[in-house]
Design a protein around this motif. Structure first.
Motif, short mmCIF file in Angstrom:
data_model
loop_
_atom_site.label_atom_id
_atom_site.label_comp_id
_atom_site.label_asym_id
_atom_site.label_seq_id
_atom_site.Cartn_x
_atom_site.Cartn_y
_atom_site.Cartn_z
N MET A 1 0.84 -1.18 0.00
CA MET A 1 0.00 0.00 0.00
C MET A 1 0.89 1.25 0.00
N THR A 2 0.45 2.25 -0.70
CA THR A 2 1.22 3.48 -0.86
C THR A 2 1.04 4.41 0.34
N GLU A 3 2.09 5.09 0.66
CA GLU A 3 2.07 6.07 1.75
C GLU A 3 1.36 7.34 1.28
N ASN A 4 0.71 8.03 2.22
CA ASN A 4 0.04 9.29 1.89
C ASN A 4 1.06 10.39 1.61
N VAL A 5 0.64 11.34 0.78
CA VAL A 5 1.45 12.53 0.53
C VAL A 5 0.83 13.70 1.27
N ILE A 6 1.62 14.72 1.53
CA ILE A 6 1.12 15.92 2.19
C ILE A 6 1.10 17.03 1.16
N VAL A 7 -0.07 17.60 0.95
CA VAL A 7 -0.23 18.69 -0.02
C VAL A 7 -0.09 20.01 0.71
N LYS A 8 0.83 20.86 0.23
CA LYS A 8 1.08 22.15 0.87
C LYS A 8 -0.11 23.09 0.75
N ARG A 9 -0.70 23.15 -0.46
CA ARG A 9 -1.79 24.09 -0.68
C ARG A 9 -2.65 23.62 -1.84
N TYR A 10 -3.97 23.73 -1.68
CA TYR A 10 -4.91 23.38 -2.74
C TYR A 10 -6.08 24.34 -2.67
N LYS A 11 -6.40 25.00 -3.78
CA LYS A 11 -7.50 25.94 -3.80
C LYS A 11 -8.69 25.30 -4.51
N TYR A 12 -9.82 25.33 -3.82
CA TYR A 12 -11.06 24.77 -4.33
C TYR A 12 -12.13 25.84 -4.17
N GLU A 13 -12.62 26.36 -5.29
CA GLU A 13 -13.55 27.49 -5.30
C GLU A 13 -12.99 28.63 -4.45
N GLU A 14 -13.65 29.03 -3.40
CA GLU A 14 -13.18 30.13 -2.55
C GLU A 14 -12.36 29.64 -1.36
N LYS A 15 -12.23 28.34 -1.23
CA LYS A 15 -11.59 27.74 -0.06
C LYS A 15 -10.15 27.32 -0.40
N THR A 16 -9.22 27.65 0.46
CA THR A 16 -7.83 27.22 0.30
C THR A 16 -7.49 26.26 1.43
N LEU A 17 -7.08 25.07 1.07
CA LEU A 17 -6.72 24.05 2.06
C LEU A 17 -5.21 23.93 2.11
N LYS A 18 -4.68 23.80 3.33
CA LYS A 18 -3.23 23.71 3.50
C LYS A 18 -2.86 22.49 4.34
N ASP A 19 -1.74 21.90 3.99
CA ASP A 19 -1.14 20.80 4.75
C ASP A 19 -2.12 19.67 5.09
N PHE A 20 -2.69 19.07 4.06
CA PHE A 20 -3.57 17.92 4.28
C PHE A 20 -2.99 16.70 3.58
N PRO A 64 7.40 14.54 -2.31
CA PRO A 64 7.17 13.97 -3.64
C PRO A 64 7.87 12.63 -3.89
N ASP A 65 8.83 12.26 -3.07
CA ASP A 65 9.52 10.98 -3.26
C ASP A 65 8.57 9.79 -3.12
N VAL A 66 7.49 9.97 -2.39
CA VAL A 66 6.49 8.90 -2.22
C VAL A 66 5.88 8.52 -3.57
N LEU A 67 5.83 9.47 -4.50
CA LEU A 67 5.18 9.23 -5.79
C LEU A 67 5.94 8.25 -6.67
N ARG A 68 7.18 7.96 -6.35
CA ARG A 68 7.96 7.02 -7.16
C ARG A 68 7.36 5.61 -7.16
N SER A 69 6.63 5.26 -6.10
CA SER A 69 6.06 3.92 -6.01
C SER A 69 4.65 3.82 -6.59
N VAL A 70 4.18 4.91 -7.19
CA VAL A 70 2.82 4.96 -7.75
C VAL A 70 2.89 4.71 -9.26
#
Length: 94
Positions: A1-20, A64-70
């Motif tokens: 099973m692949t490890e989760n990645v942490i996203v620094k910032r993601y903007k969705y409509e008017e909402k900005t999500l950080k570190d999820f 981003p190193d986690v993405l190598r196994s995907v």
């Protein structure tokens, strides 16, 4: 099973999500498809609207190193020379 990645910032409509966290499903040339089903950063309604998946730039991922196994797990080179060489090899056709 692949490890989760942490996203620094993601903007969705008017909402900005950080570190999820999200589970990588597939990588593309400069982006990654992530599964947000288990992420508490999104509401159930948002998850349904987004079909429990989002696409983010690899530059916005903290580990981003986690993405190598995907599937498609080749990480791009962001150097200007790599972009020029890719254009030369493509013959200028897209």
């Amino acid at each position: 099973m692949t490890e989760n990645v942490i996203v620094k910032r993601y903007k969705y409509e008017e909402k900005t999500l950080k570190d999820f966290e999200a589970m990588p499903i597939r990588t593309y040339e400069f982006s990654a498809l992530l599964d947000i089903s288990d992420s508490p950063a999104f509401t159930k309604k948002e998850k349904d609207y987004l079909n429990r998946r989002i696409v983010v730039s690899i530059k916005t991922i903290k580990n981003p190193d986690v993405l190598r196994s995907v599937k498609g797990g080749k990480l791009p080179s962001y150097s200007p020379n790599a972009v020029k060489n890719a254009e030369r090899n493509d013959g200028g056709q897209s």
